[in-house]
Scaffold this motif. Sequence first.
Motif, PDB file in Angstrom:
ATOM      1  N   ALA A  93       0.407  -1.223   0.200  1.00  0.00           N
ATOM      2  CA  ALA A  93      -0.345  -0.235   0.182  1.00  0.00           C
ATOM      3  C   ALA A  93       0.591   1.227   0.184  1.00  0.00           C
ATOM      4  O   ALA A  93       0.738   2.746  -0.433  1.00  0.00           O
ATOM      5  N   ALA A  94       1.904   1.240   0.783  1.00  0.00           N
ATOM      6  CA  ALA A  94       2.840   2.376   0.862  1.00  0.00           C
ATOM      7  C   ALA A  94       3.156   2.580  -0.489  1.00  0.00           C
ATOM      8  O   ALA A  94       3.524   3.891  -0.574  1.00  0.00           O
ATOM      9  N   ARG A  95       3.884   1.311  -1.030  1.00  0.00           N
ATOM     10  CA  ARG A  95       4.800   1.591  -2.674  1.00  0.00           C
ATOM     11  C   ARG A  95       3.836   2.512  -3.096  1.00  0.00           C
ATOM     12  O   ARG A  95       4.349   2.863  -4.149  1.00  0.00           O
ATOM     13  N   MET A  96       2.470   2.031  -3.312  1.00  0.00           N
ATOM     14  CA  MET A  96       1.752   2.558  -4.261  1.00  0.00           C
ATOM     15  C   MET A  96       1.113   3.424  -4.304  1.00  0.00           C
ATOM     16  O   MET A  96       1.011   4.710  -4.728  1.00  0.00           O
ATOM     17  N   ALA A  97       1.032   4.223  -2.456  1.00  0.00           N
ATOM     18  CA  ALA A  97       0.470   5.843  -2.310  1.00  0.00           C
ATOM     19  C   ALA A  97       1.986   6.773  -2.774  1.00  0.00           C
ATOM     20  O   ALA A  97       1.491   7.621  -3.698  1.00  0.00           O
ATOM     21  N   LEU A  98       3.221   6.050  -2.455  1.00  0.00           N
ATOM     22  CA  LEU A  98       4.198   6.773  -3.277  1.00  0.00           C
ATOM     23  C   LEU A  98       4.523   7.230  -5.029  1.00  0.00           C
ATOM     24  O   LEU A  98       4.427   8.457  -4.571  1.00  0.00           O
ATOM     25  N   GLN A  99       4.032   6.264  -5.031  1.00  0.00           N
ATOM     26  CA  GLN A  99       3.983   6.127  -6.607  1.00  0.00           C
ATOM     27  C   GLN A  99       2.888   7.019  -6.902  1.00  0.00           C
ATOM     28  O   GLN A  99       3.267   7.859  -8.146  1.00  0.00           O
ATOM     29  N   ALA A 100       2.568   6.882  -6.800  1.00  0.00           N
ATOM     30  CA  ALA A 100       1.341   7.649  -7.059  1.00  0.00           C
ATOM     31  C   ALA A 100       1.188   8.971  -6.842  1.00  0.00           C
ATOM     32  O   ALA A 100       0.959   9.986  -7.595  1.00  0.00           O
ATOM     33  N   ARG A 101       2.167   9.331  -5.799  1.00  0.00           N
ATOM     34  CA  ARG A 101       1.993  10.268  -5.467  1.00  0.00           C
ATOM     35  C   ARG A 101       3.101  11.520  -6.270  1.00  0.00           C
ATOM     36  O   ARG A 101       2.855  12.591  -6.701  1.00  0.00           O
ATOM     37  N   VAL A 102       4.015  10.172  -7.031  1.00  0.00           N
ATOM     38  CA  VAL A 102       5.041  10.941  -8.129  1.00  0.00           C
ATOM     39  C   VAL A 102       4.300  11.256  -8.984  1.00  0.00           C
ATOM     40  O   VAL A 102       5.026  12.235  -9.640  1.00  0.00           O
ATOM     41  N   LEU A 103       3.494  10.683  -9.661  1.00  0.00           N
ATOM     42  CA  LEU A 103       2.786  10.589 -11.065  1.00  0.00           C
ATOM     43  C   LEU A 103       2.061  11.033 -10.799  1.00  0.00           C
ATOM     44  O   LEU A 103       1.856  12.264 -11.445  1.00  0.00           O
ATOM     45  N   ALA A 104       1.194  11.961  -9.589  1.00  0.00           N
ATOM     46  CA  ALA A 104       0.167  12.607  -9.849  1.00  0.00           C
ATOM     47  C   ALA A 104       1.221  14.508  -9.941  1.00  0.00           C
ATOM     48  O   ALA A 104       0.640  15.312 -10.555  1.00  0.00           O
ATOM     49  N   GLN A 105       2.620  14.446  -9.735  1.00  0.00           N
ATOM     50  CA  GLN A 105       3.169  15.387 -10.042  1.00  0.00           C
ATOM     51  C   GLN A 105       3.490  15.630 -11.462  1.00  0.00           C
ATOM     52  O   GLN A 105       3.835  16.940 -12.158  1.00  0.00           O
ATOM     53  N   ALA A 106       3.401  14.229 -12.149  1.00  0.00           N
ATOM     54  CA  ALA A 106       3.497  14.972 -13.647  1.00  0.00           C
ATOM     55  C   ALA A 106       3.039  15.708 -14.002  1.00  0.00           C
ATOM     56  O   ALA A 106       2.059  15.015 -14.257  1.00  0.00           O
ATOM     57  N   ILE A 107       3.728  16.728 -15.302  1.00  0.00           N
ATOM     58  CA  ILE A 107       2.366  16.994 -15.650  1.00  0.00           C
ATOM     59  C   ILE A 107       1.709  16.692 -16.667  1.00  0.00           C
ATOM     60  O   ILE A 107       0.853  16.964 -17.115  1.00  0.00           O
ATOM     61  N   GLY A 108       3.139  15.237 -17.328  1.00  0.00           N
ATOM     62  CA  GLY A 108       2.616  15.490 -18.703  1.00  0.00           C
ATOM     63  C   GLY A 108       1.770  13.548 -18.018  1.00  0.00           C
ATOM     64  O   GLY A 108       1.437  12.750 -18.983  1.00  0.00           O
ATOM     65  N   TYR A 109       1.436  13.339 -16.922  1.00  0.00           N
ATOM     66  CA  TYR A 109       0.699  12.018 -16.890  1.00  0.00           C
ATOM     67  C   TYR A 109      -0.350  12.450 -16.918  1.00  0.00           C
ATOM     68  O   TYR A 109      -1.275  13.957 -16.586  1.00  0.00           O
ATOM     69  N   ASP A 110      -1.715  11.452 -17.880  1.00  0.00           N
ATOM     70  CA  ASP A 110      -2.971  11.977 -18.054  1.00  0.00           C
ATOM     71  C   ASP A 110      -4.339  11.171 -17.262  1.00  0.00           C
ATOM     72  O   ASP A 110      -4.281  10.616 -17.049  1.00  0.00           O
ATOM     73  N   ALA A 111      -4.311  12.437 -16.354  1.00  0.00           N
ATOM     74  CA  ALA A 111      -5.131  12.220 -14.924  1.00  0.00           C
ATOM     75  C   ALA A 111      -6.525  14.235 -14.683  1.00  0.00           C
ATOM     76  O   ALA A 111      -5.294  14.639 -15.557  1.00  0.00           O
ATOM     77  N   PRO A 112      -7.306  13.760 -14.250  1.00  0.00           N
ATOM     78  CA  PRO A 112      -8.118  15.166 -14.480  1.00  0.00           C
ATOM     79  C   PRO A 112      -7.192  16.057 -13.580  1.00  0.00           C
ATOM     80  O   PRO A 112      -6.812  15.399 -12.779  1.00  0.00           O
ATOM     81  N   GLY A 113      -7.760  16.837 -13.323  1.00  0.00           N
ATOM     82  CA  GLY A 113      -6.651  17.820 -12.412  1.00  0.00           C
ATOM     83  C   GLY A 113      -5.384  18.504 -12.901  1.00  0.00           C
ATOM     84  O   GLY A 113      -4.878  17.945 -13.608  1.00  0.00           O
ATOM     85  N   GLU A 114      -4.839  18.745 -11.208  1.00  0.00           N
ATOM     86  CA  GLU A 114      -3.572  19.927 -11.750  1.00  0.00           C
ATOM     87  C   GLU A 114      -2.406  19.252 -11.516  1.00  0.00           C
ATOM     88  O   GLU A 114      -2.677  18.086 -10.446  1.00  0.00           O
ATOM     89  N   PRO A 115      -1.359  19.186 -11.991  1.00  0.00           N
ATOM     90  CA  PRO A 115      -0.140  18.549 -11.211  1.00  0.00           C
ATOM     91  C   PRO A 115       0.294  18.445  -9.458  1.00  0.00           C
ATOM     92  O   PRO A 115      -0.420  19.580  -8.872  1.00  0.00           O
ATOM     93  N   LEU A 116      -0.146  17.538  -8.930  1.00  0.00           N
ATOM     94  CA  LEU A 116       0.019  17.713  -7.548  1.00  0.00           C
ATOM     95  C   LEU A 116       1.427  18.393  -6.906  1.00  0.00           C
ATOM     96  O   LEU A 116       2.111  18.347  -8.127  1.00  0.00           O
ATOM     97  N   GLY A 117       1.462  19.196  -6.408  1.00  0.00           N
ATOM     98  CA  GLY A 117       2.419  20.069  -5.205  1.00  0.00           C
ATOM     99  C   GLY A 117       3.403  18.798  -4.649  1.00  0.00           C
ATOM    100  O   GLY A 117       4.178  17.714  -5.171  1.00  0.00           O
ATOM    101  N   ALA A 118       4.035  19.189  -3.470  1.00  0.00           N
ATOM    102  CA  ALA A 118       5.340  18.161  -2.771  1.00  0.00           C
ATOM    103  C   ALA A 118       4.303  17.775  -1.372  1.00  0.00           C
ATOM    104  O   ALA A 118       5.119  18.277  -0.393  1.00  0.00           O
TER     105      ALA A 118
END
Length: 241
Positions: A126-151
Amino acid sequence: MSGPLLVISAHAGDFVWRAAGAIALAVERGDRAKVICLSFGERGESAKAWRAGKTLAEIKAIRREEAENAAAALGAEIEFLDAGDYPLVETTELVDRLVRVFREVNPAVVLTHPLYDPYNGDHPAAARMALQARVLAQAIGYDAPGEPLGAPPVFFFEPHQPEQCDFKLDVLLDITPVFDKKRKAMESLPAQQHMWDYYTDLAKRRGIQLKRNAGPNLGLPHSTMGEAYMRLYPQVTDVLA
Ligand SMILES: [Zn+2]
């Protein structure tokens, strides 16, 4: 720490034992608190229901209702991804669902399991997936709705056997004002009744350590209750405090 709180929990009960105080404090401050349960803990953390002869579907329904009651006691939103447990299998689809959660919640703080737990592979998964998702959500080019995540900072909550999970606490959170809510949330989980007093005693012990680290003579009440957290990333500050 202020702004939305996102808690990513492998099983239905994990967020209650380990982070209910932080969740209740966030809600009392007026912040949004969202809990994601990747599974119901239906196979690995529901022994009482299995012994009572319940079916898998019944156990999932029981654990869902219990976790919803616990979240309600804390004032938190809760969502179940029903990804299965024992084992919780890491998939790109599941990570993608978490990316979408990160983008939607835009958390100021993230809580999840530590990355090492020799007793329970679902927790590090669960932790690995949460951390991976956090990093991907920061990427402007990742195809998901919403703004890129901060840190948003990531805090690991305390595992059941901290020494064996390489858990070294960095933060002691004073949960005294909301401990009654934590106890009520714990009591919403009768499937794991053996944990109620254990985690009450742990909160007392962390409270004693909190008083000692705050300064032994600062007048914190005898009844101080605490929750322990470990930071993954460095604290960023312009003042050492
Ligand atoms: Zn668990």
